[in-house]
Write a protein that holds these residues in place. Structure first.
Motif, PDB file in Angstrom:
ATOM      1  N   THR A   1     -31.376 -18.076  75.257  1.00 44.93           N
ATOM      2  CA  THR A   1     -32.763 -17.701  74.973  1.00 44.93           C
ATOM      3  C   THR A   1     -33.671 -18.922  75.013  1.00 44.93           C
ATOM      4  OG1 THR A   1     -32.033 -15.856  73.597  1.00 44.93           O
ATOM      5  CG2 THR A   1     -34.287 -16.618  73.285  1.00 44.93           C
ATOM      6  N   GLU A   2     -33.201 -20.030  74.442  1.00 43.36           N
ATOM      7  CA  GLU A   2     -34.005 -21.258  74.436  1.00 43.36           C
ATOM      8  C   GLU A   2     -34.259 -21.751  75.863  1.00 43.36           C
ATOM      9  OE1 GLU A   2     -31.176 -20.792  72.853  1.00 43.36           O
ATOM     10  OE2 GLU A   2     -31.737 -20.687  70.729  1.00 43.36           O
ATOM     11  N   GLN A   3     -33.292 -21.580  76.714  1.00 42.80           N
ATOM     12  CA  GLN A   3     -33.411 -21.977  78.119  1.00 42.80           C
ATOM     13  C   GLN A   3     -34.454 -21.119  78.836  1.00 42.80           C
ATOM     14  OE1 GLN A   3     -29.769 -21.261  80.260  1.00 42.80           O
ATOM     15  NE2 GLN A   3     -30.070 -23.062  81.576  1.00 42.80           N
ATOM     16  N   LEU A   4     -34.454 -19.838  78.541  1.00 47.11           N
ATOM     17  CA  LEU A   4     -35.449 -18.932  79.125  1.00 47.11           C
ATOM     18  C   LEU A   4     -36.859 -19.358  78.737  1.00 47.11           C
ATOM     19  CD1 LEU A   4     -36.262 -16.235  80.552  1.00 47.11           C
ATOM     20  CD2 LEU A   4     -35.930 -15.118  78.315  1.00 47.11           C
ATOM     21  N   VAL A   5     -37.059 -19.605  77.460  1.00 48.63           N
ATOM     22  CA  VAL A   5     -38.388 -19.974  76.959  1.00 48.63           C
ATOM     23  C   VAL A   5     -38.835 -21.325  77.491  1.00 48.63           C
ATOM     24  CG1 VAL A   5     -39.693 -20.507  74.865  1.00 48.63           C
ATOM     25  CG2 VAL A   5     -38.171 -18.516  74.916  1.00 48.63           C
ATOM     26  N   GLU A   6     -37.908 -22.278  77.549  1.00 48.48           N
ATOM     27  CA  GLU A   6     -38.256 -23.616  78.030  1.00 48.48           C
ATOM     28  C   GLU A   6     -38.557 -23.626  79.527  1.00 48.48           C
ATOM     29  OE1 GLU A   6     -34.936 -25.988  76.929  1.00 48.48           O
ATOM     30  OE2 GLU A   6     -35.349 -25.850  74.762  1.00 48.48           O
TER      31      GLU A   6
ATOM     32  N   SER B   1     -43.163 -16.065  71.899  1.00 51.11           N
ATOM     33  CA  SER B   1     -43.455 -15.063  70.869  1.00 51.11           C
ATOM     34  C   SER B   1     -43.039 -13.664  71.301  1.00 51.11           C
ATOM     35  CB  SER B   1     -44.936 -15.103  70.484  1.00 51.11           C
ATOM     36  OG  SER B   1     -45.760 -14.989  71.622  1.00 51.11           O
ATOM     37  N   LEU B   2     -43.214 -13.347  72.582  1.00 47.72           N
ATOM     38  CA  LEU B   2     -42.782 -12.021  73.049  1.00 47.72           C
ATOM     39  C   LEU B   2     -41.266 -11.894  72.961  1.00 47.72           C
ATOM     40  CD1 LEU B   2     -44.068  -9.908  75.964  1.00 47.72           C
ATOM     41  CD2 LEU B   2     -41.626 -10.323  75.790  1.00 47.72           C
ATOM     42  N   VAL B   3     -40.545 -12.930  73.375  1.00 47.45           N
ATOM     43  CA  VAL B   3     -39.085 -12.885  73.326  1.00 47.45           C
ATOM     44  C   VAL B   3     -38.589 -12.828  71.882  1.00 47.45           C
ATOM     45  CG1 VAL B   3     -36.982 -14.188  73.829  1.00 47.45           C
ATOM     46  CG2 VAL B   3     -38.767 -13.975  75.570  1.00 47.45           C
TER      47      VAL B   3
ATOM     48  N   ASP C   1     -50.663  -9.588  70.569  1.00 43.69           N
ATOM     49  CA  ASP C   1     -50.250 -10.728  69.750  1.00 43.69           C
ATOM     50  C   ASP C   1     -49.745 -11.895  70.591  1.00 43.69           C
ATOM     51  OD1 ASP C   1     -50.820  -9.148  67.572  1.00 43.69           O
ATOM     52  OD2 ASP C   1     -48.720  -8.706  67.082  1.00 43.69           O
ATOM     53  N   TYR C   2     -49.380 -11.633  71.851  1.00 42.10           N
ATOM     54  CA  TYR C   2     -48.760 -12.657  72.686  1.00 42.10           C
ATOM     55  C   TYR C   2     -49.661 -13.129  73.832  1.00 42.10           C
ATOM     56  CZ  TYR C   2     -45.153  -9.721  70.595  1.00 42.10           C
ATOM     57  OH  TYR C   2     -44.425  -8.949  69.720  1.00 42.10           O
TER      58      TYR C   2
END
Length: 231
Positions: A3-8, A135-137, A202-203
């Motif tokens: 998940t962190e990889q997706l966001v980054e 925030s969406l994730v 919100d996002y």
């Protein structure tokens, strides 16, 4: 994929809606085609037509107490092309229903710009929404799917697709595709959320009116947005 990889890797997401859609999306959320026909009380026959067959044009919806809405066309797909690329026992109707149950986001700005320049859309203004991925994730992670292709298009040489095209975040083979020289914009192509995103406002970081790849007007900007938060 982590998940962190997706966001980054993909800190922003983009969604293209029809011109004038922002107030309704802001107030009532982003709905899939399935969520729209449920919310607007579409009768059974029309529901089957809208969700189980190709939509050659936008379909306007209306209901008492609700703003006007549009179920978008599916011009970039055809039954003939789907029959060539669908895997397993999937039929075009199965594919349409699968897509119609989800909301869609692009992970690269150039892809949403390209969509506004596509033949089917280049002559009409579109609403393009820029969102914060983190925030969406964080709020919808359990409802998210990732796609390695443009699942709603069968233009030119249609890529094979089927039920296994979409993966949950931990199951998406991001590293393997990266090793195969897939650049980020061609690694994870779409992020999908099941059914709807009721609190999408919100996002959102910015909302723009676009035509053929050009920004015509900024409709709204979050105080948290940067100068780069646009399509």
């Amino acid at each position: 994929m982590r998940t962190e990889q997706l966001v980054e890797t993909y800190p922003r997401l983009w969604h293209m809606a029809h011109d004038g859609a922002w107030p309704a999306i802001r107030d009532h959320g982003l709905m899939s085609a399935q969520a729209l026909v449920e919310t607007y009380g579409v009768d059974a026959a029309d529901r089957d037509r809208l969700l189980g067959t190709r939509r050659p044009a936008n379909q306007a919806l209306a209901a008492p107490g609700l703003p006007g809405a549009v179920v978008r066309d599916q011009k970039p797909m055809t039954d003939k092309a789907l029959l060539k690329c669908l895997q397993g026992d999937m039929t075009p109707a199965d594919w349409y229903r699968l897509l119609n149950g989800r909301t869609f986001f692009w992970l690269a700005a150039e892809r949403v710009r390209g969509l506004t320049k596509a033949r089917a859309y280049r002559n009409e203004p579109q609403t393009v929404i820029t969102l914060r991925t983190a925030s969406l994730v964080a709020a919808h992670e359990n409802d998210i799917w990732l796609s390695p292709l443009n699942s709603g298009a069968t233009l030119y040489v249609p890529q094979p697709r089927g039920p296994d095209t979409f993966k949950r975040i931990p199951d998406f083979p991001f590293d393997e595709r990266e090793k195969a020289k897939r650049k980020p914009s061609n690694n994870v192509v779409e992020l999908l959320v099941d059914h709807s995103v009721p609190n999408i406002a919100d996002y959102v970081l910015g909302v723009h009116r676009m035509r053929a790849g050009e920004i015509l007007e900024e409709l709204w900007r979050s105080p948290e947005a940067t100068e780069a938060d646009h399509p």
